[in-house]
Design a protein around this motif. Structure first.
Motif, PDB file in Angstrom:
ATOM      1  N   ALA A  69       0.860  -1.183   0.000  1.00 18.22           N
ATOM      2  CA  ALA A  69       0.000   0.000   0.000  1.00 18.22           C
ATOM      3  C   ALA A  69       0.891   1.226   0.000  1.00 18.22           C
ATOM      4  O   ALA A  69       1.911   1.266   0.691  1.00 18.22           O
ATOM      5  CB  ALA A  69      -0.918   0.012   1.222  1.00 18.22           C
ATOM      6  N   VAL A  70       0.514   2.207  -0.796  1.00 19.66           N
ATOM      7  CA  VAL A  70       1.212   3.492  -0.833  1.00 19.66           C
ATOM      8  C   VAL A  70       0.176   4.567  -0.545  1.00 19.66           C
ATOM      9  O   VAL A  70      -0.836   4.661  -1.242  1.00 19.66           O
ATOM     10  CB  VAL A  70       1.879   3.751  -2.204  1.00 19.66           C
ATOM     11  N   ALA A  71       0.409   5.334   0.510  1.00 21.18           N
ATOM     12  CA  ALA A  71      -0.473   6.444   0.881  1.00 21.18           C
ATOM     13  C   ALA A  71       0.305   7.737   0.718  1.00 21.18           C
ATOM     14  O   ALA A  71       1.446   7.845   1.185  1.00 21.18           O
ATOM     15  CB  ALA A  71      -0.948   6.289   2.331  1.00 21.18           C
ATOM     16  N   VAL A  72      -0.312   8.701   0.047  1.00 21.61           N
ATOM     17  CA  VAL A  72       0.362   9.959  -0.251  1.00 21.61           C
ATOM     18  C   VAL A  72      -0.522  11.124   0.172  1.00 21.61           C
ATOM     19  O   VAL A  72      -1.701  11.178  -0.174  1.00 21.61           O
ATOM     20  CB  VAL A  72       0.656  10.076  -1.762  1.00 21.61           C
ATOM     21  N   SER A  73       0.059  12.044   0.923  1.00 17.67           N
ATOM     22  CA  SER A  73      -0.589  13.307   1.255  1.00 17.67           C
ATOM     23  C   SER A  73       0.454  14.402   1.078  1.00 17.67           C
ATOM     24  O   SER A  73       1.602  14.121   0.750  1.00 17.67           O
ATOM     25  CB  SER A  73      -1.132  13.299   2.695  1.00 17.67           C
ATOM     26  N   ALA A  74       0.067  15.621   1.325  1.00 17.48           N
ATOM     27  CA  ALA A  74       1.019  16.731   1.213  1.00 17.48           C
ATOM     28  C   ALA A  74       2.111  16.624   2.270  1.00 17.48           C
ATOM     29  O   ALA A  74       3.214  17.139   2.080  1.00 17.48           O
ATOM     30  CB  ALA A  74       0.289  18.068   1.352  1.00 17.48           C
ATOM     31  N   GLN A  75       1.845  15.938   3.377  1.00 14.89           N
ATOM     32  CA  GLN A  75       2.792  15.865   4.479  1.00 14.89           C
ATOM     33  C   GLN A  75       3.629  14.592   4.520  1.00 14.89           C
ATOM     34  O   GLN A  75       4.726  14.586   5.066  1.00 14.89           O
ATOM     35  CB  GLN A  75       2.062  15.974   5.826  1.00 14.89           C
ATOM     36  N   VAL A  76       3.101  13.493   3.989  1.00 11.83           N
ATOM     37  CA  VAL A  76       3.772  12.206   4.192  1.00 11.83           C
ATOM     38  C   VAL A  76       3.530  11.257   3.020  1.00 11.83           C
ATOM     39  O   VAL A  76       2.482  11.304   2.379  1.00 11.83           O
ATOM     40  CB  VAL A  76       3.302  11.550   5.519  1.00 11.83           C
ATOM     41  N   VAL A  77       4.533  10.421   2.780  1.00 13.79           N
ATOM     42  CA  VAL A  77       4.390   9.247   1.928  1.00 13.79           C
ATOM     43  C   VAL A  77       4.603   8.059   2.850  1.00 13.79           C
ATOM     44  O   VAL A  77       5.625   7.984   3.542  1.00 13.79           O
ATOM     45  CB  VAL A  77       5.417   9.231   0.776  1.00 13.79           C
ATOM     46  N   ALA A  78       3.629   7.168   2.885  1.00  8.13           N
ATOM     47  CA  ALA A  78       3.739   5.969   3.714  1.00  8.13           C
ATOM     48  C   ALA A  78       3.643   4.746   2.817  1.00  8.13           C
ATOM     49  O   ALA A  78       2.730   4.652   1.991  1.00  8.13           O
ATOM     50  CB  ALA A  78       2.638   5.940   4.771  1.00  8.13           C
TER      51      ALA A  78
END
Length: 142
Positions: A69-78
């Motif tokens: 799983a790849v989660a992307v926001s303006a603050q973090v990539v997880a």
């Protein structure tokens, strides 16, 4: 903005537990993060965690698989890798000397990522590595 709308985006990929799937997971991550300054670090982390799942858990046996799983926001990539379990212990960071041939991968991931979280369940282990965008803009890594 609607209360259920989020600026975070999440992608998922399931891969059979074959060694060649590590490069597929890496390419897939690179495509998602194209243009991000965190892309290379995320790609390296995915490569290491995927290889670990195949080498050290039931993901690499018979009909095993691993899930990315790849989660992307303006603050973090997880990035998270979930394996099929089959081992008595959860993954852990080991500090090996530089001549060691094995056991340094998760230590490398923890050195690159700003935060690493390991979850253990009856179905397998999930290792999540977070990369913070603020650290690139001169902020301090968390």
């Amino acid at each position: 903005m609607h209360e259920y709308t989020s600026k975070a985006r999440v992608w998922g990929l399931s891969c059979p537990g074959f060694p060649e799937e590590v490069s597929r997971a890496r390419r897939w991550t690179r495509d998602i993060l194209r243009g991000s300054p965190l892309a290379e670090d995320a790609e390296l982390i995915v490569s290491e965690l995927s290889a670990n799942a195949i080498l050290h858990t039931a993901s690499g046996r018979g009909y095993g698989s691993f899930h990315l799983a790849v989660a992307v926001s303006a603050q973090v990539v997880a990035v998270s890798i979930t394996d099929d379990g089959g081992t008595a212990t959860a993954p852990k960071v080991e500090h090996q000397d530089q001549d060691a041939e094995h056991g340094r991968g998760l230590g490398m991931v923890s050195a690159i990522a700003h935060r690493v979280v390991i979850h253990d369940s009856d179905q397998g282990h999930t290792v999540t590595a977070e990369l913070y965008a603020d650290a690139l803009r001169g902020g301090q890594p968390c």
